[in-house]
Design a protein around this motif. Structure first.
Motif, PDB file in Angstrom:
ATOM      1  N   GLY A 119      13.794 -85.906  96.360  1.00  0.00           N
ATOM      2  CA  GLY A 119      13.394 -84.484  96.175  1.00  0.00           C
ATOM      3  C   GLY A 119      14.957 -83.801  95.489  1.00  0.00           C
ATOM      4  N   ASP A 120      15.966 -84.382  95.800  1.00  0.00           N
ATOM      5  CA  ASP A 120      17.243 -83.990  95.260  1.00  0.00           C
ATOM      6  C   ASP A 120      17.429 -84.227  93.798  1.00  0.00           C
ATOM      7  OD1 ASP A 120      19.887 -83.002  94.697  1.00  0.00           O
ATOM      8  OD2 ASP A 120      20.379 -83.249  96.669  1.00  0.00           O
ATOM      9  N   PRO A 121      17.530 -83.716  92.747  1.00  0.00           N
ATOM     10  CA  PRO A 121      17.906 -84.177  91.595  1.00  0.00           C
ATOM     11  C   PRO A 121      19.128 -84.752  91.235  1.00  0.00           C
ATOM     12  CG  PRO A 121      17.190 -81.999  91.326  1.00  0.00           C
ATOM     13  CD  PRO A 121      17.330 -82.298  92.693  1.00  0.00           C
ATOM     14  N   ARG A 122      20.097 -84.557  92.347  1.00  0.00           N
ATOM     15  CA  ARG A 122      21.405 -85.390  92.162  1.00  0.00           C
ATOM     16  C   ARG A 122      21.340 -86.685  92.448  1.00  0.00           C
ATOM     17  NH1 ARG A 122      24.331 -81.213  95.893  1.00  0.00           N
ATOM     18  NH2 ARG A 122      22.493 -81.722  97.067  1.00  0.00           N
ATOM     19  N   ASP A 123      20.220 -87.146  93.285  1.00  0.00           N
ATOM     20  CA  ASP A 123      19.926 -88.664  93.784  1.00  0.00           C
ATOM     21  C   ASP A 123      19.070 -89.176  92.794  1.00  0.00           C
ATOM     22  OD1 ASP A 123      21.968 -88.089  95.749  1.00  0.00           O
ATOM     23  OD2 ASP A 123      20.315 -87.312  97.115  1.00  0.00           O
ATOM     24  N   ILE A 124      18.516 -88.673  91.833  1.00  0.00           N
ATOM     25  CA  ILE A 124      17.637 -89.118  91.020  1.00  0.00           C
ATOM     26  C   ILE A 124      18.122 -89.906  89.662  1.00  0.00           C
ATOM     27  CG2 ILE A 124      15.327 -88.797  89.758  1.00  0.00           C
ATOM     28  CD1 ILE A 124      14.717 -86.650  91.633  1.00  0.00           C
ATOM     29  N   GLU A 125      17.878 -91.017  89.452  1.00  0.00           N
ATOM     30  CA  GLU A 125      18.334 -91.773  88.096  1.00  0.00           C
ATOM     31  C   GLU A 125      17.371 -91.300  86.936  1.00  0.00           C
ATOM     32  OE1 GLU A 125      19.390 -95.967  85.995  1.00  0.00           O
ATOM     33  OE2 GLU A 125      18.711 -95.961  88.118  1.00  0.00           O
ATOM     34  N   LEU A 126      17.847 -90.660  85.936  1.00  0.00           N
ATOM     35  CA  LEU A 126      16.995 -90.601  84.775  1.00  0.00           C
ATOM     36  C   LEU A 126      17.430 -91.413  83.503  1.00  0.00           C
ATOM     37  CD1 LEU A 126      17.204 -86.435  84.865  1.00  0.00           C
ATOM     38  CD2 LEU A 126      15.351 -87.964  85.527  1.00  0.00           C
ATOM     39  N   VAL A 127      16.282 -91.501  83.016  1.00  0.00           N
ATOM     40  CA  VAL A 127      16.564 -92.589  81.892  1.00  0.00           C
ATOM     41  C   VAL A 127      15.857 -91.866  80.730  1.00  0.00           C
ATOM     42  CG1 VAL A 127      16.022 -94.810  80.688  1.00  0.00           C
ATOM     43  CG2 VAL A 127      16.350 -94.625  83.234  1.00  0.00           C
ATOM     44  N   GLY A 128      16.602 -91.663  79.533  1.00  0.00           N
ATOM     45  CA  GLY A 128      16.170 -90.910  78.194  1.00  0.00           C
ATOM     46  C   GLY A 128      16.931 -89.895  78.204  1.00  0.00           C
ATOM     47  N   ASP A 129      16.081 -88.858  77.348  1.00  0.00           N
ATOM     48  CA  ASP A 129      16.861 -87.812  76.861  1.00  0.00           C
ATOM     49  C   ASP A 129      17.663 -86.991  77.877  1.00  0.00           C
ATOM     50  OD1 ASP A 129      15.823 -88.230  74.216  1.00  0.00           O
ATOM     51  OD2 ASP A 129      14.391 -86.737  74.611  1.00  0.00           O
ATOM     52  N   ASP A 130      18.476 -86.049  77.721  1.00  0.00           N
ATOM     53  CA  ASP A 130      19.256 -85.377  78.641  1.00  0.00           C
ATOM     54  C   ASP A 130      18.443 -84.029  78.754  1.00  0.00           C
ATOM     55  OD1 ASP A 130      21.160 -83.662  80.006  1.00  0.00           O
ATOM     56  OD2 ASP A 130      22.532 -83.524  78.342  1.00  0.00           O
ATOM     57  N   ILE A 131      17.996 -84.003  79.952  1.00  0.00           N
ATOM     58  CA  ILE A 131      17.081 -82.706  80.393  1.00  0.00           C
ATOM     59  C   ILE A 131      17.835 -81.500  80.853  1.00  0.00           C
ATOM     60  CG2 ILE A 131      15.049 -84.063  80.724  1.00  0.00           C
ATOM     61  CD1 ILE A 131      15.425 -83.540  83.515  1.00  0.00           C
ATOM     62  N   SER A 132      19.256 -81.837  81.116  1.00  0.00           N
ATOM     63  CA  SER A 132      20.122 -80.757  81.688  1.00  0.00           C
ATOM     64  C   SER A 132      20.340 -79.868  80.892  1.00  0.00           C
ATOM     65  CB  SER A 132      21.288 -81.381  82.476  1.00  0.00           C
ATOM     66  OG  SER A 132      22.046 -81.904  81.270  1.00  0.00           O
ATOM     67  N   ARG A 133      20.210 -79.746  79.461  1.00  0.00           N
ATOM     68  CA  ARG A 133      20.521 -78.955  78.661  1.00  0.00           C
ATOM     69  C   ARG A 133      19.740 -77.497  78.968  1.00  0.00           C
ATOM     70  NH1 ARG A 133      19.523 -81.420  73.076  1.00  0.00           N
ATOM     71  NH2 ARG A 133      17.910 -82.312  74.195  1.00  0.00           N
ATOM     72  N   GLU A 134      20.269 -76.406  78.676  1.00  0.00           N
ATOM     73  CA  GLU A 134      19.783 -75.183  79.105  1.00  0.00           C
ATOM     74  C   GLU A 134      18.354 -74.846  77.835  1.00  0.00           C
ATOM     75  OE1 GLU A 134      19.076 -71.624  80.921  1.00  0.00           O
ATOM     76  OE2 GLU A 134      20.409 -73.136  81.303  1.00  0.00           O
ATOM     77  N   SER A 135      18.473 -75.330  76.830  1.00  0.00           N
ATOM     78  CA  SER A 135      17.381 -75.325  75.956  1.00  0.00           C
ATOM     79  C   SER A 135      16.079 -75.770  76.300  1.00  0.00           C
ATOM     80  CB  SER A 135      17.929 -75.768  74.460  1.00  0.00           C
ATOM     81  OG  SER A 135      18.210 -77.175  74.527  1.00  0.00           O
ATOM     82  N   TRP A 136      16.182 -76.704  77.293  1.00  0.00           N
ATOM     83  CA  TRP A 136      15.059 -77.015  77.679  1.00  0.00           C
ATOM     84  C   TRP A 136      14.157 -76.443  78.896  1.00  0.00           C
ATOM     85  CZ3 TRP A 136      13.311 -79.711  74.164  1.00  0.00           C
ATOM     86  CH2 TRP A 136      14.128 -80.585  73.355  1.00  0.00           C
ATOM     87  N   ALA A 137      14.852 -75.111  79.121  1.00  0.00           N
ATOM     88  CA  ALA A 137      14.177 -74.398  80.329  1.00  0.00           C
ATOM     89  C   ALA A 137      13.050 -73.733  79.667  1.00  0.00           C
ATOM     90  CB  ALA A 137      15.428 -73.262  80.742  1.00  0.00           C
ATOM     91  N   PHE A 138      12.101 -73.412  80.370  1.00  0.00           N
ATOM     92  CA  PHE A 138      10.769 -72.827  79.994  1.00  0.00           C
ATOM     93  C   PHE A 138      11.082 -71.439  79.823  1.00  0.00           C
ATOM     94  CE2 PHE A 138       9.282 -76.842  81.307  1.00  0.00           C
ATOM     95  CZ  PHE A 138       8.188 -76.984  80.863  1.00  0.00           C
ATOM     96  N   PRO A 139      10.266 -70.729  79.021  1.00  0.00           N
ATOM     97  CA  PRO A 139      10.460 -69.395  78.563  1.00  0.00           C
ATOM     98  C   PRO A 139      10.201 -68.399  79.579  1.00  0.00           C
ATOM     99  CG  PRO A 139       8.575 -70.354  77.502  1.00  0.00           C
ATOM    100  CD  PRO A 139       9.109 -71.513  78.161  1.00  0.00           C
TER     101      PRO A 139
END
Length: 156
Positions: A119-139
């Motif tokens: 459940g801790d995002p720091r321990d999850i390996e992501l493959v693909g687009d960078d989702i950490s960008r602020e622009s992907w936050a929901f409105p």
């Protein structure tokens, strides 16, 4: 296989793979468990993992839902897709993308602590687009200090 709709929910803040089992596996009396829904979601995940070794989820993020749900939601187009065999991880990543601290959501924290997934995002390996960008936050989410949970908005 779970194919959940990513959205807000009045009792769980977010819904995804773990919450999908609530509607799909419990009978018509499932609403009686809203008082302890977080633990119910964790118990359902534990049962699924014991019965089925190959649980997999795909969160289709084309048309996700803003505001408390399920009845007052507004569609938001995001054009993302998440996939994982770890129901806790996919819900954690989805919650983070929505602007929430996943470990502040009880069902994710309890499932993580019970060893049912990560459940801790720091321990999850992501493959693909960078989702950490602020622009992907929901409105609907206004990010707060230290990643504390944000609101899904209020029904009007």
């Amino acid at each position: 296989m779970h194919l959940p709709t990513v959205k807000c929910h009045i009792y769980t803040t977010t819904t995804g793979a773990m919450k999908n089992a609530f509607g799909g596996l419990l009978n018509t009396k499932r609403h009686y468990t809203h008082s302890w829904i977080h633990r119910t979601l964790v118990d359902l995940l534990a049962i699924q993992k014991e019965i089925h070794s190959g649980i997999f989820a795909i969160d289709g993020w084309h048309d996700v839902r803003q505001r408390p749900g399920p009845r007052t939601m507004i569609p938001v187009i995001k054009d993302y897709m998440l996939a994982s065999s770890d129901q806790v991880a996919i819900d954690a990543v989805a919650a983070k993308m929505m602007g929430f601290d996943p470990m502040s959501l009880e069902f994710i924290k309890v499932a993580h602590d019970d060893g049912l997934g990560v459940g801790d995002p720091r321990d999850i390996e992501l493959v693909g687009d960078d989702i950490s960008r602020e622009s992907w936050a929901f409105p609907w989410g206004q990010r707060r200090e230290q990643g504390s949970a944000t609101s899904c908005g209020s029904a009007r």
